[in-house]
Design an enzyme around this catalytic site. Structure first.
Site, mmCIF file in Angstrom:
data_model
loop_
_atom_site.group_PDB
_atom_site.id
_atom_site.type_symbol
_atom_site.label_atom_id
_atom_site.label_comp_id
_atom_site.label_asym_id
_atom_site.label_seq_id
_atom_site.Cartn_x
_atom_site.Cartn_y
_atom_site.Cartn_z
ATOM 1 N N ARG A 1 0.830 -1.202 0.000
ATOM 2 C CA ARG A 1 0.000 0.000 0.000
ATOM 3 C C ARG A 1 0.864 1.251 0.000
ATOM 4 O O ARG A 1 1.937 1.280 0.599
ATOM 5 C CB ARG A 1 -0.882 0.034 1.253
ATOM 6 C CG ARG A 1 -1.860 -1.111 1.352
ATOM 7 C CD ARG A 1 -2.839 -0.905 2.475
ATOM 8 N NE ARG A 1 -2.203 -0.679 3.771
ATOM 9 C CZ ARG A 1 -2.870 -0.483 4.908
ATOM 10 N NH1 ARG A 1 -4.178 -0.465 4.907
ATOM 11 N NH2 ARG A 1 -2.238 -0.290 6.039
ATOM 12 N N ASP B 1 0.128 5.357 1.000
ATOM 13 C CA ASP B 1 -0.883 6.142 1.700
ATOM 14 C C ASP B 1 -1.508 7.196 0.796
ATOM 15 O O ASP B 1 -1.030 7.464 -0.308
ATOM 16 C CB ASP B 1 -0.248 6.857 2.909
ATOM 17 C CG ASP B 1 0.267 5.879 3.954
ATOM 18 O OD1 ASP B 1 -0.092 4.694 3.885
ATOM 19 O OD2 ASP B 1 1.040 6.315 4.832
ATOM 20 N N ARG C 1 7.205 8.629 6.474
ATOM 21 C CA ARG C 1 6.835 10.021 6.731
ATOM 22 C C ARG C 1 7.097 10.409 8.173
ATOM 23 O O ARG C 1 7.480 11.553 8.460
ATOM 24 C CB ARG C 1 5.373 10.236 6.350
ATOM 25 C CG ARG C 1 5.140 10.172 4.838
ATOM 26 C CD ARG C 1 3.670 10.087 4.516
ATOM 27 N NE ARG C 1 2.942 11.217 5.064
ATOM 28 C CZ ARG C 1 1.616 11.236 5.201
ATOM 29 N NH1 ARG C 1 0.884 10.188 4.840
ATOM 30 N NH2 ARG C 1 1.025 12.296 5.706
#
Length: 258
Positions: A51, A53, A197
């Site tokens: 995945r 985000d 992040r």
């Protein structure tokens, strides 16, 4: 017998609620499934290598799908599919793989870059994080080098995430000044939800002198998300490479030689 195919694609994630289909927003996976189903004239389900985000971009993403018949994948087919897809999603290749090859579970590495600029750009602002304060890159690299010493990164994972463990094997972690950008390079066998992040956001604290390298290491050791810094914006994050063992693409190479 079903035939399995890999898709190599790239996308600008600004308009999407991430890669994976979500109940409350448009996802890259959803758009690609719709267009593949349309061009192949049957329902297609795809599985991605992992995945990304909301708002995160991919220069290289892989996914796979299965179909009951063999496909003739030509340049014209890829072109037709790309014409159906929106401008911010592009397919580079579709090729057959052995049934045992899995886009997610066969992958052995993921490589991300996080890109920062000090000056606003009308062309790049949706693809970088514009961050004005001066940064001590040498100190940030001292902090980044510590990531190679550890394998538990619970402090940098989003709290509500369903994983069995927080271990990641990081192979590269460094900040590099590249032209007008400061780029964080990080490569590992896997990443936690929101990990890159949060690492970036915390190392920016180090770079501004608001946190010491020792304190950064203490955050790693704490295994507590509340100790880490804020998450950096999605705009600067790119998935740039997904790595597989060489034998993964053996079938493709054989077909290419014919």
């Amino acid at each position: 017998m079903k035939q399995r195919y890999f898709i190599q694609l790239s996308y600008r994630g600004t308009a999407y609620n991430g890669w994976q289909i979500q109940p409350n927003g448009l996802a890259v996976q959803e758009v690609l499934e719709q267009k593949l189903s349309q061009i192949l004239r049957e329902p297609i389900t795809i599985i991605g290598s992992g995945r990304t985000d909301t708002g995160v971009h991919a220069e290289q993403q892989f996914a796979h799908f299965e179909i009951e018949r063999a496909l003739e994948i030509t340049d014209a087919f890829i072109h037709a599919l790309n014409c159906m897809l929106p401008p911010d999603i592009a397919v580079q290749q579709i090729f057959p793989v052995e049934p045992r090859v899995h886009a997610r579970f066969s992958a052995i590495s993921r490589y991300y870059q996080y890109r920062i600029r000090r000056q606003k750009s009308p062309f790049l602002d949706l693809l970088v994080y514009v961050f004005r304060p001066e940064l001590d890159v040498e100190r940030m690299n001292e902090a980044a080098s510590l990531l190679l010493k550890y394998d538990d990164f619970q402090s940098f994972s989003k709290v509500r995430t369903k994983v069995s463990h927080f271990r990641c094997e990081i192979h590269r972690a460094e900040w590099v000044v590249e032209a007008d950008e400061l780029v964080f390079h990080i490569k590992a066998n896997r990443f936690l939800y929101g990990m890159v992040r949060t690492l970036v956001g915390t190392m920016l604290e180090v770079g501004q002198g608001r946190m010491t390298v020792v304190e950064f290491e203490q955050i790693i050791q704490a295994k507590d998300r509340t100790k880490a810094g804020r998450s950096a914006p999605a705009s600067g994050l790119f998935l740039v490479e997904v790595g597989y063992p060489p034998e993964t693409f053996a079938k493709k190479m054989m077909d290419d030689e014919l």
